[in-house]
Design a protein around this motif. Structure first.
Motif, PDB file in Angstrom:
ATOM      1  N   HIS A  87      45.870  42.238  51.924  1.00  0.00           N
ATOM      2  CA  HIS A  87      45.365  42.238  50.914  1.00  0.00           C
ATOM      3  C   HIS A  87      44.760  40.765  50.586  1.00  0.00           C
ATOM      4  O   HIS A  87      45.349  39.820  51.068  1.00  0.00           O
ATOM      5  CB  HIS A  87      46.011  42.352  49.456  1.00  0.00           C
ATOM      6  CG  HIS A  87      46.219  43.825  49.181  1.00  0.00           C
ATOM      7  ND1 HIS A  87      47.249  44.513  50.257  1.00  0.00           N
ATOM      8  CD2 HIS A  87      45.891  44.880  48.611  1.00  0.00           C
ATOM      9  CE1 HIS A  87      47.425  45.809  49.755  1.00  0.00           C
ATOM     10  NE2 HIS A  87      46.475  45.944  48.644  1.00  0.00           N
ATOM     11  N   LYS A  88      43.546  40.650  50.091  1.00  0.00           N
ATOM     12  CA  LYS A  88      42.932  39.123  50.043  1.00  0.00           C
ATOM     13  C   LYS A  88      43.380  38.918  48.374  1.00  0.00           C
ATOM     14  O   LYS A  88      43.386  39.494  47.466  1.00  0.00           O
ATOM     15  CB  LYS A  88      41.452  39.277  50.009  1.00  0.00           C
ATOM     16  CG  LYS A  88      40.952  39.594  51.435  1.00  0.00           C
ATOM     17  CD  LYS A  88      39.460  39.155  51.393  1.00  0.00           C
ATOM     18  CE  LYS A  88      38.634  39.155  52.736  1.00  0.00           C
ATOM     19  NZ  LYS A  88      37.283  38.863  52.725  1.00  0.00           N
ATOM     20  N   LEU A  89      43.469  37.475  48.281  1.00  0.00           N
ATOM     21  CA  LEU A  89      43.540  36.838  46.982  1.00  0.00           C
ATOM     22  C   LEU A  89      42.377  36.807  46.281  1.00  0.00           C
ATOM     23  O   LEU A  89      41.234  37.026  47.131  1.00  0.00           O
ATOM     24  CB  LEU A  89      44.071  35.402  46.985  1.00  0.00           C
ATOM     25  CG  LEU A  89      45.490  35.230  47.741  1.00  0.00           C
ATOM     26  CD1 LEU A  89      45.721  33.855  47.952  1.00  0.00           C
ATOM     27  CD2 LEU A  89      46.605  35.826  47.160  1.00  0.00           C
ATOM     28  N   TYR A 131      46.812  36.884  39.475  1.00  0.00           N
ATOM     29  CA  TYR A 131      48.242  37.403  40.148  1.00  0.00           C
ATOM     30  C   TYR A 131      48.316  39.026  39.847  1.00  0.00           C
ATOM     31  O   TYR A 131      49.312  39.707  40.063  1.00  0.00           O
ATOM     32  CB  TYR A 131      49.393  36.950  39.632  1.00  0.00           C
ATOM     33  CG  TYR A 131      49.689  36.838  38.061  1.00  0.00           C
ATOM     34  CD1 TYR A 131      49.768  37.761  37.096  1.00  0.00           C
ATOM     35  CD2 TYR A 131      49.526  35.483  37.578  1.00  0.00           C
ATOM     36  CE1 TYR A 131      50.207  37.567  35.935  1.00  0.00           C
ATOM     37  CE2 TYR A 131      49.853  35.367  36.342  1.00  0.00           C
ATOM     38  CZ  TYR A 131      49.987  36.209  35.156  1.00  0.00           C
ATOM     39  OH  TYR A 131      50.374  36.289  34.061  1.00  0.00           O
ATOM     40  N   TYR A 155      44.284  42.308  43.333  1.00  0.00           N
ATOM     41  CA  TYR A 155      43.989  41.783  44.563  1.00  0.00           C
ATOM     42  C   TYR A 155      43.112  42.720  45.364  1.00  0.00           C
ATOM     43  O   TYR A 155      42.472  43.858  44.871  1.00  0.00           O
ATOM     44  CB  TYR A 155      45.285  42.009  45.493  1.00  0.00           C
ATOM     45  CG  TYR A 155      46.616  41.153  44.848  1.00  0.00           C
ATOM     46  CD1 TYR A 155      46.739  39.900  45.218  1.00  0.00           C
ATOM     47  CD2 TYR A 155      47.210  41.762  43.718  1.00  0.00           C
ATOM     48  CE1 TYR A 155      47.583  39.090  44.615  1.00  0.00           C
ATOM     49  CE2 TYR A 155      48.195  40.916  43.035  1.00  0.00           C
ATOM     50  CZ  TYR A 155      48.450  39.580  43.693  1.00  0.00           C
ATOM     51  OH  TYR A 155      49.370  38.808  43.109  1.00  0.00           O
ATOM     52  N   TYR A 170      40.471  34.929  51.108  1.00  0.00           N
ATOM     53  CA  TYR A 170      40.332  35.137  49.820  1.00  0.00           C
ATOM     54  C   TYR A 170      38.995  35.700  49.390  1.00  0.00           C
ATOM     55  O   TYR A 170      37.698  35.647  50.000  1.00  0.00           O
ATOM     56  CB  TYR A 170      40.815  33.971  48.815  1.00  0.00           C
ATOM     57  CG  TYR A 170      40.083  32.796  49.289  1.00  0.00           C
ATOM     58  CD1 TYR A 170      38.733  32.601  48.697  1.00  0.00           C
ATOM     59  CD2 TYR A 170      40.031  31.853  50.491  1.00  0.00           C
ATOM     60  CE1 TYR A 170      37.817  31.552  49.117  1.00  0.00           C
ATOM     61  CE2 TYR A 170      39.457  30.810  50.650  1.00  0.00           C
ATOM     62  CZ  TYR A 170      38.185  30.551  49.820  1.00  0.00           C
ATOM     63  OH  TYR A 170      37.381  29.591  50.247  1.00  0.00           O
ATOM     64  N   LEU A 220      52.987  36.594  46.890  1.00  0.00           N
ATOM     65  CA  LEU A 220      52.063  35.319  46.474  1.00  0.00           C
ATOM     66  C   LEU A 220      52.974  34.261  45.880  1.00  0.00           C
ATOM     67  O   LEU A 220      53.159  32.799  46.044  1.00  0.00           O
ATOM     68  CB  LEU A 220      50.964  35.808  45.215  1.00  0.00           C
ATOM     69  CG  LEU A 220      50.123  34.516  44.887  1.00  0.00           C
ATOM     70  CD1 LEU A 220      49.599  33.728  46.047  1.00  0.00           C
ATOM     71  CD2 LEU A 220      49.188  35.127  43.872  1.00  0.00           C
ATOM     72  N   LEU A 257      52.778  42.585  45.663  1.00  0.00           N
ATOM     73  CA  LEU A 257      51.739  41.344  46.067  1.00  0.00           C
ATOM     74  C   LEU A 257      52.142  40.036  45.384  1.00  0.00           C
ATOM     75  O   LEU A 257      52.089  38.853  45.825  1.00  0.00           O
ATOM     76  CB  LEU A 257      50.413  41.943  45.874  1.00  0.00           C
ATOM     77  CG  LEU A 257      50.113  43.344  46.589  1.00  0.00           C
ATOM     78  CD1 LEU A 257      48.577  43.626  46.454  1.00  0.00           C
ATOM     79  CD2 LEU A 257      50.148  42.958  48.164  1.00  0.00           C
ATOM     80  N   LYS A 258      52.395  40.165  43.838  1.00  0.00           N
ATOM     81  CA  LYS A 258      52.520  38.778  42.857  1.00  0.00           C
ATOM     82  C   LYS A 258      54.023  38.409  43.701  1.00  0.00           C
ATOM     83  O   LYS A 258      53.934  37.175  43.519  1.00  0.00           O
ATOM     84  CB  LYS A 258      52.813  39.305  41.854  1.00  0.00           C
ATOM     85  CG  LYS A 258      52.866  38.362  40.672  1.00  0.00           C
ATOM     86  CD  LYS A 258      53.050  38.672  39.130  1.00  0.00           C
ATOM     87  CE  LYS A 258      53.371  37.667  38.175  1.00  0.00           C
ATOM     88  NZ  LYS A 258      53.561  38.249  36.804  1.00  0.00           N
ATOM     89  N   ASN A 292      50.723  45.983  42.486  1.00  0.00           N
ATOM     90  CA  ASN A 292      50.412  44.414  42.153  1.00  0.00           C
ATOM     91  C   ASN A 292      51.531  43.795  42.025  1.00  0.00           C
ATOM     92  O   ASN A 292      51.729  42.198  42.555  1.00  0.00           O
ATOM     93  CB  ASN A 292      49.570  44.510  41.074  1.00  0.00           C
ATOM     94  CG  ASN A 292      48.077  44.968  41.237  1.00  0.00           C
ATOM     95  OD1 ASN A 292      47.668  44.791  42.374  1.00  0.00           O
ATOM     96  ND2 ASN A 292      47.584  45.151  40.248  1.00  0.00           N
TER      97      ASN A 292
END
Length: 241
Positions: free
Chosen positions: A146-148, A186, A189, A107, A212, A208-209, A205
């Motif tokens: 991807h990193k948070l 959220y 990223y 992250y 997550l 990725l959301k 995004n």
């Protein structure tokens, strides 16, 4: 003398039974003409194992999946957290109770203007586990790494007072005061790629959301944390349990 006698006997056997010699010769020729079976087998083709990608399902409804209010989270914050920190100097003197949250493989921590990069160890482990689980989930779903992005961690009483002057919705008795709570955005990223290599393909995004949200739902169902879906702040607000 013995050798000569053996040769004479074998010669007599061959003369009396010529079929014995013919049978032995045919077996030798057969073996010589038939190489090992393995040499006749064509080399096996390399099998390409295709990794099965898992589907991205997300959660049916963010507000319903992550409904834990500040009052609910405050109970856990009081149980696992530290005494509220007065200011940054006070936070620096409480390093026996708090751990630094900074650069991490899983992250990224945004520049912090209203909080301090510290958490209680229990919350720091939770954050690490969420980041690692997010990486694992991206991998099995075939989504580029991807990193948070962590946007808020420990807040001092001084930080909360300043925040309330700018934001009337900020809570005076915030869970962030106890070092048990952090926010993960959220809608942003950080792409993981080799700066000298080719650019990674773009990922929405929203995708990725969705990933997550699956990870956070699992953490919540495992009773690792309480989570509130913040619409205006664009983040998941969570407290360790």
């Amino acid at each position: 003398m013995g050798f000569v006698a053996v040769v004479v006997v074998l010669a007599c056997v061959r003369w009396a039974f010529p079929s014995v010699a013919a049978s032995g010769k045919s077996k030798v020729e057969t073996v010589a003409a038939s190489p090992d079976k393995q040499t006749l087998t064509a080399p096996a083709k390399k099998q390409t194992i295709k990794r099965r990608r898992h589907r991205i399902n997300s959660v049916p409804n963010y507000l319903a999946a992550f409904p834990d209010t500040n009052a609910v989270q405050l109970v856990a914050a009081n149980k696992w957290g530290v005494t509220p920190v007065k200011n940054r100097q006070d936070a620096e003197s409480r390093k026996r109770e708090l751990v630094y949250v900074g650069a991490n493989p899983y992250y990224h921590v945004d520049p912090l203007y209203s909080s301090i990069p510290y958490l209680v160890p229990r919350a720091a482990v939770l954050l690490q586990d969420i980041g690692q689980a997010f990486f694992d989930s991206l991998y099995v779903k075939g989504v580029p790494m991807h990193k948070l992005i962590v946007t808020s961690v420990l807040r001092s009483q001084e930080d909360v007072a300043k925040l309330r002057r700018r934001n009337g919705n900020a809570t005076e008795n915030s869970c962030h005061l106890y070092g048990t709570t952090f926010d993960i955005c959220y809608n942003r990223y950080r792409t993981v790629e080799n700066p000298k290599g080719p650019s990674r393909r773009m990922v929405r995004n929203d995708t990725l959301k969705w990933v997550l949200s699956e990870v956070l739902r699992d953490m919540r169902e495992q009773k690792r944390c309480y989570i509130k879906y913040e619409v205006k702040q664009g983040c998941f607000h969570m407290t360790v349990r």
